[in-house]
Design a protein around this motif. Sequence first.
Motif, mmCIF file in Angstrom:
data_model
loop_
_atom_site.group_PDB
_atom_site.id
_atom_site.type_symbol
_atom_site.label_atom_id
_atom_site.label_comp_id
_atom_site.label_asym_id
_atom_site.label_seq_id
_atom_site.Cartn_x
_atom_site.Cartn_y
_atom_site.Cartn_z
ATOM 1 N N TYR A 2 1.248 -2.112 8.646
ATOM 2 C CA TYR A 2 -0.079 -1.892 8.084
ATOM 3 C C TYR A 2 -1.125 -2.343 9.096
ATOM 4 C CZ TYR A 2 2.615 -1.721 3.785
ATOM 5 O OH TYR A 2 3.522 -1.397 2.818
ATOM 6 N N CYS A 4 -5.560 -2.319 10.099
ATOM 7 C CA CYS A 4 -6.949 -2.030 9.718
ATOM 8 C C CYS A 4 -7.867 -2.642 10.756
ATOM 9 C CB CYS A 4 -7.264 -2.572 8.326
ATOM 10 S SG CYS A 4 -7.291 -4.369 8.218
ATOM 11 N N THR A 17 3.499 -6.767 6.453
ATOM 12 C CA THR A 17 2.936 -6.694 5.096
ATOM 13 C C THR A 17 1.436 -6.526 5.269
ATOM 14 O OG1 THR A 17 2.675 -9.084 4.963
ATOM 15 C CG2 THR A 17 4.740 -8.156 4.111
ATOM 16 N N LEU A 18 0.772 -6.170 4.220
ATOM 17 C CA LEU A 18 -0.674 -5.927 4.306
ATOM 18 C C LEU A 18 -1.394 -7.233 4.639
ATOM 19 C CD1 LEU A 18 -2.806 -3.701 3.972
ATOM 20 C CD2 LEU A 18 -3.023 -4.404 1.602
ATOM 21 N N CYS A 22 -7.080 -6.916 5.579
ATOM 22 C CA CYS A 22 -7.052 -5.498 5.194
ATOM 23 C C CYS A 22 -7.231 -5.290 3.684
ATOM 24 C CB CYS A 22 -5.726 -4.861 5.626
ATOM 25 S SG CYS A 22 -5.518 -4.779 7.425
ATOM 26 N N ARG A 23 -7.141 -6.363 2.918
ATOM 27 C CA ARG A 23 -7.268 -6.221 1.472
ATOM 28 C C ARG A 23 -8.700 -5.791 1.127
ATOM 29 N NH1 ARG A 23 -2.490 -7.737 -0.194
ATOM 30 N NH2 ARG A 23 -1.486 -9.560 0.672
ATOM 31 N N TYR A 27 -7.023 1.178 5.343
ATOM 32 C CA TYR A 27 -5.998 0.792 6.319
ATOM 33 C C TYR A 27 -5.072 1.975 6.574
ATOM 34 C CZ TYR A 27 -3.084 -0.027 2.171
ATOM 35 O OH TYR A 27 -2.391 0.119 1.004
#
Length: 185
Positions: A2, A4, A17-18, A22-23, A27
């Motif tokens: 992931y 971004c 993992t994210l 990026c939350r 992304y």
Amino acid sequence: MYCCQDSASGRSVCGDTLPAQCRGRAYRVLDRAGNLVREVAAPLTPEQKAAAAAAAAEQKRIEDAQREQWRKDQALLTTYPTLADIDYLQKKAEGEARRALQEARDEMVELQHKQRKLANEAEFYKRRSMPVDLANQLRANGHEIQLQQELIALRNKELVATSNKYEADRKRYLELTGGRPTGTR
């Protein structure tokens, strides 16, 4: 993987993992070779959600209106296979409305005639007290005349509404068929 863009540093942030950065943001998802698998858009803001909901509601309203119009059009074409059918049913409905109107007018003439007779009789009692029965008859007949006037006005409105309904049906029928009958009798 992931990835971004970090808004603070402007650099790409990636992880298996994210990543926390990026939350709540747009992304990209990449495979092991670094090829783009998909892009995920940023979540919508409350204003964007409200606008999307309003647009969806408007689209649903438009679709419902179109579906209802289609249903009405199909019913119209089923009811009237030809223009002659519209003319025939219009004449029939208007004839019935005119008969009802004439009956109401005839009743009004009778009530007015009765009112004149009662008024002439009441004229005799000008200098003395009028009998209660005669006063009640005058009042009741006056009330019936008023009701009959309202009925005549209603019958006139019904006649106009009937004419308007069939004219609207004829116009829509012509729009739908281009003046060609959809069936024969």
